[in-house]
Design a protein around this motif. Structure first.
Motif: not given
Length: 964
Positions: A593-614
């Protein structure tokens, strides 16, 4: 891509693996790896009501993602032929005497430890000690490790190991950042640190907004606010500095100081805790663990008790069982990192257990006096070498040293020195065109010193041994006084001690370990044998490429095959754990994303069932975690995902998704899910924890994922080692290849790289041979059949048990993937039975519990793998059915609600034969609940452990021997 003849998809028992022919190149290994026989499969399919394996797979894996052709992999080889072929590859490696140092040293693994731990499946096939009653041996060895580290560093607490020195240093930096109160955002790194450590620190710091200041500690201006600092002891050039003044200045501005220390040097020199360090990190590799081209090695992490809640990784703590007997378990802190999810301070959920056990046994075997003798011998030889070089007219720039010299060449040409090294099969470190480094170790002989002197002057004469000059930093405090480090110095005694500890642990040598999401499959002996070959074990990670062509071939082939299996254009083998793979994958997305000039993209969607390390990994990358809901069937709620993606469209960076789902189901909407994320400019990260349900059937890259990490210690047969080591490589789509991990010491290619995520260029390189052997011996047909049988076995167990324990989630046709979740929540109301009661009672039947209370509280997640026989699957099912009947006795009032077989489980031999028996059930039912327990009984070493007591009374070092 390695070419192979087209292979048909196995669709029936007659295509069950490659069958032996008269050629030694043909393979019958798949039939050895896969536990059920061709005769068993029709019987199991009949139970499920399906006609064939293909019929089962068509009802389990969505047709739209199925592979249309077989994997393009080499034809399977027999065990013999695979070993012969790998030996040919290994012979391309050249074993030189490496005096490079930089935190890596040749070492002598005591053969009693080599044979009885490193090469012993009783140690390397055990699982993480989350069920402590059946892991007391491993836990004691890890407690010894923690005690050793506490003693050597002079600090108050230590964990049970981390992945390598560089990532341990990074963990120290983030701990310091989290606890420091002075609001600073800069971290000082002495330029005397190892270069690979500096690079990993820079990689970790960037996404968190931490400013790394690499500089000279003498000239550093403390008016510039810092929250922490790290120093190397001894320094990377071998110098031993007095850091007390720097530590005092750092503390005066509210900063924490980390010292990266060589543990062997601490037997001679003042420990970090005694000159004010807040944290000490380092590697225990030179305590008997082979070089292995960089790993796996056990790092250590020690600090003050004030920071015990922030320590990364695992800590073994002392508690007691229901009989009042001292007992060990993982402390509460270990579980908190998972529970805290996006609030976690580390994503580490593993350790290097097997390597930490080896290092601790090395200390047990040698004791304080033995370790000190080894250190003194190395130091004395280094002093003798220094005297010889000085006599030859060379300047030694390291005034005070332990095992490493920095030598100025003067008028001698570097090319001449390197040519002389090559002639004598020697490696040394090159600082620049006029300066080299030489590091000695416990394997160094006087003959080696003679050869080193002759590199600098062909007519050099070995001087008489020179006594080291006294140092003001010499250690005065005692260490390793505990009896465990003073009792087992003969091989007989150590052998018996190792065997006693092994007997307290349940491993795959005892029974199946049916842990959902953990894939405890066969770790075949033929896969393990090459790990201890000298051609793989004795190479320094920074040896010249001309000496490591065998590793280059092995890594290139493994990367190619994993790329074919996953459908990705590029693979990095550098991440040395699944958690590190998660982190590296997200960093690659971020860099894209940063290489494309979109370093502002910082939201990560994670399902509620995901392992805690995610979520923990996402936060470590500086991302904002947004949870996505799951529906009643455990699938991602597509409407909620669509809404969240739309809401955060302009800043969406990634979705983290596990496939098959965390709930053990192939979600039919997976391609739509990927498309939604892509339509809003995000990338899809697929957690490959469940890749063993995909191999040969579908591929993450075809489904729509952009990145996927693999757990080689799950799907590809690297053993769990009692909780580590692991390897977590990542595969990426073509547009992400330029951003894969790099390395500053050994060039890996593209300059757009995210940098190094591990200390060594290829991470835990020496155990890559295991996965290489697995793929070579299985071939495309065998790998695909293994996946099919893993799904068959899971569905067989689900079917056999569904009338006793409801199966919580199923696919649209009523089938599960490679694991199933059994719902035990109703038992709390009907019989006052908790999930732990069932888990502990299974120990009386000789089984490790499945995964408990994850991903849904009050459930167990069962994964049988493809390696278990039908007899073993039935035995496990019979045990759970028998336990359900024991619960029914409570429900009917026949058994007491509190004093019953489950509440008092597990039952120790001592509790059954000593004292009065006051329980309303017989000793016989407690001890021998099933026929097989009379033939072979695994006895737990302790009764049920009181974890809360241990958390209230935190102790993480050895108790007096009379307490055991």
């Amino acid at each position: 891509m390695v070419a192979s003849a087209p292979l048909s998809h196995p669709s029936s028992p007659e295509n069950f693996g490659d069958r032996p022919e008269n050629s030694p190149s043909s393979s019958d290994f798949p039939a050895r790896h896969i536990g059920v026989s061709t005769e068993d499969i029709p019987q199991m399919l009949d139970v499920l009501g399906v006609a064939s394996l293909d019929d089962l797979i068509s009802k389990t894996v969505p047709q739209g993602i199925r592979l249309a052709q077989s994997l393009n992999l080499p034809a399977a080889k027999s065990e013999y032929a695979a070993l012969q072929h790998l030996k040919e590859i290994a012979s391309q490696n050249k074993i030189y005497r490496s005096f490079i140092g930089m935190g890596y040293y040749d070492t002598i693994t005591p053969t009693v430890i080599l044979r009885n731990i490193l090469e012993n499946p009783g140690w390397y096939t055990a699982y993480t000690p989350y069920q402590p009653e059946i892991a007391q041996g491993r836990l004691e060895a890890l407690l010894n490790f923690q005690t050793m580290i506490i003693d050597l560093t002079g600090l108050e607490i230590a964990n049970a190991s981390l992945l390598d020195e560089a990532t341990a240093a990074a963990e120290a930096m983030t701990l310091s950042y989290g606890v420091c109160k002075n609001q600073a955002t800069s971290f000082f790194v002495s330029h005397d640190c190892h270069p690979q450590t500096i690079e990993v620190l820079q990689t970790r710091a960037k996404p968190l907004g931490i400013n790394i200041i690499v500089g000279d500690r003498h000239s550093f201006d403390f008016s510039q606010p810092i929250f922490g600092a790290i120093l190397q002891y001894p320094a990377t050039d071998g110098s031993i500095y007095d850091y007390r003044a720097f530590v005092e200045k750092a503390h005066a501005v509210g900063a924490l100081v980390t010292v990266a220390a060589d543990p062997l040097s601490l037997t001679l020199y003042t420990p970090p805790g005694e000159f004010g360090a807040d944290i000490a990190v380092g590697s225990t590799q030179r305590f008997g663990v082979p070089l292995g081209y960089g790993g796996p090695h056990a790092a250590y992490f020690a600090t003050k008790e004030a920071y015990k809640r922030q320590v990364p990784g695992r800590i073994v703590g002392v508690s007691k069982d229901i009989h009042g007997k001292p007992a060990l378990r993982l402390a509460l802190q270990t579980r908190e990192q998972h529970i805290r999810r996006e609030k976690a301070t580390s994503n580490i959920c593993t350790a290097q257990v097997l390597l930490a056990v080896i290092a601790s046994m090395y200390a047990v075997y040698h004791g304080a006096a033995g370790l000190k003798r080894i250190a003194q011998d190395i130091h004395q030889k280094t002093t003798t070498l220094a005297a010889g070089l000085t006599h030859l007219g060379y300047k030694i720039t390291t005034e005070t040293f332990f095992d490493t010299l920095k030598v100025e060449l003067g008028k001698t040409q570097l090319s001449d020195i390197l040519a002389a090294c090559e002639a004598k099969t020697i490696n040394i470190r090159v600082f620049d065109t006029n300066t080299v480094g030489i590091s000695l170790d416990e394997t160094t002989t006087l003959g080696d010193i003679q050869d080193l002197l002759e590199v600098f002057a062909p007519s050099a004469v070995l001087p008489s041994p020179v006594s080291p000059s006294p140092s003001p930093l010499l250690r005065n405090s005692p260490f390793l006084n505990h009896p465990v480090f003073n009792k087992y110095h003969s091989e007989t005694e150590l052998l018996r001690y190792i065997h006693r500890l092994q007997a307290k642990d349940l491993s795959l040598t005892t029974s199946m370990i049916p842990l959902g999401s953990c894939t405890m499959k066969l770790n075949a002996t033929s896969e393990m044998i090459p790990v201890t070959w000298a051609e793989f074990g004795k190479l320094h990670p920074f040896a010249p490429s001309s000496q490591t062509q065998g590793y280059a071939t092995l890594c290139q082939q493994l990367e190619t095959w994993l790329g074919e299996i996953t459908g990705f254009a590029g693979v990095s083998l550098q991440p040395n754990a699944g958690s590190q793979g998660e982190y590296a994958g997200l960093l690659v997305i971020q860099q894209y994303h940063a290489n494309r000039g979109e370093s502002h993209r910082n939201v990560c969607l994670i399902p509620t069932s995901a392992h805690g390390t995610n979520p923990a990994s996402a936060v470590m990358c500086g991302m904002k975690v947004v949870a996505v809901a799951c529906d009643d069937q455990g699938n991602i709620d597509v409407d909620d995902l669509r809404a969240k993606a739309q809401q955060h469209s302009s800043e969406l960076a990634a979705l983290m998704v596990t496939y098959p789902s965390t709930h053990g189901v192939f979600e039919t909407a997976i391609q739509e899910i990927c498309a939604i994320v892509h339509n809003h400019g995000g990338q899809v990260y697929m957690d490959g924890a469940n890749m063993n349900a995909q191999v040969g059937l579908c591929r993450p890259g075809d489904i729509g994922a952009d990145v996927c990490h693999l757990n080689l210690h799950k799907t590809f047969c690297i053993p769990h080692g009692g909780g580590g080591p692991g390897v977590g490589p990542i595969g990426v789509a073509a547009h992400l290849v330029p951003f894969l991990p790099g390395h500053s010491v050994v060039s890996l290619g593209d300059t757009a790289s995210i940098g190094a995520v591990s200390a060594a260029p290829w991470g835990s390189a020496s155990i890559l041979v295991i996965s290489w052997m697995y793929i070579v011996m299985m071939g495309a047909t065998g790998l695909t059949t293994a996946t099919q049988v893993a799904i068959l076995n899971a569905n067989y167990i689900a079917k056999r048990l569904e009338n006793y324990y409801p199966v919580l989630y199923k696919g649209e046709h009523g089938f599960v993937a490679h694991e199933c979740i059994l719902d035990l929540r109703a038992l709390k109301k009907s019989a006052n039975i908790e999930i732990d009661d069932v888990a502990k009672r299974l120990m009386d039947y000789g089984f490790h519990a499945p995964t408990v209370s994850w991903p849904v509280a009050g459930t167990i997640m069962v994964e049988p793998t493809e390696s278990e026989s039908l007899e073993e699957l039935d035995r496990f099912c019979d045990a759970l059915i028998a336990i359900r009947e024991e619960i029914a006795e409570i429900e009917s009032g026949k058994a007491d609600m509190q004093d019953n077989l489950l509440k008092n489980a597990p039952h120790t031999a001592e509790s059954l034969i000593s004292g009065e028996w006051s329980h309303p059930y017989s000793r016989d039912r407690a001890a021998y609940p099933a026929p097989w327990t009379r033939e072979h009984k695994f006895w737990v070493a302790v009764g049920r452990i009181d974890a809360a007591f241990g958390d209230r009374n935190f102790v993480c070092s050895c108790l007096p021997m009379d307490a055991y």
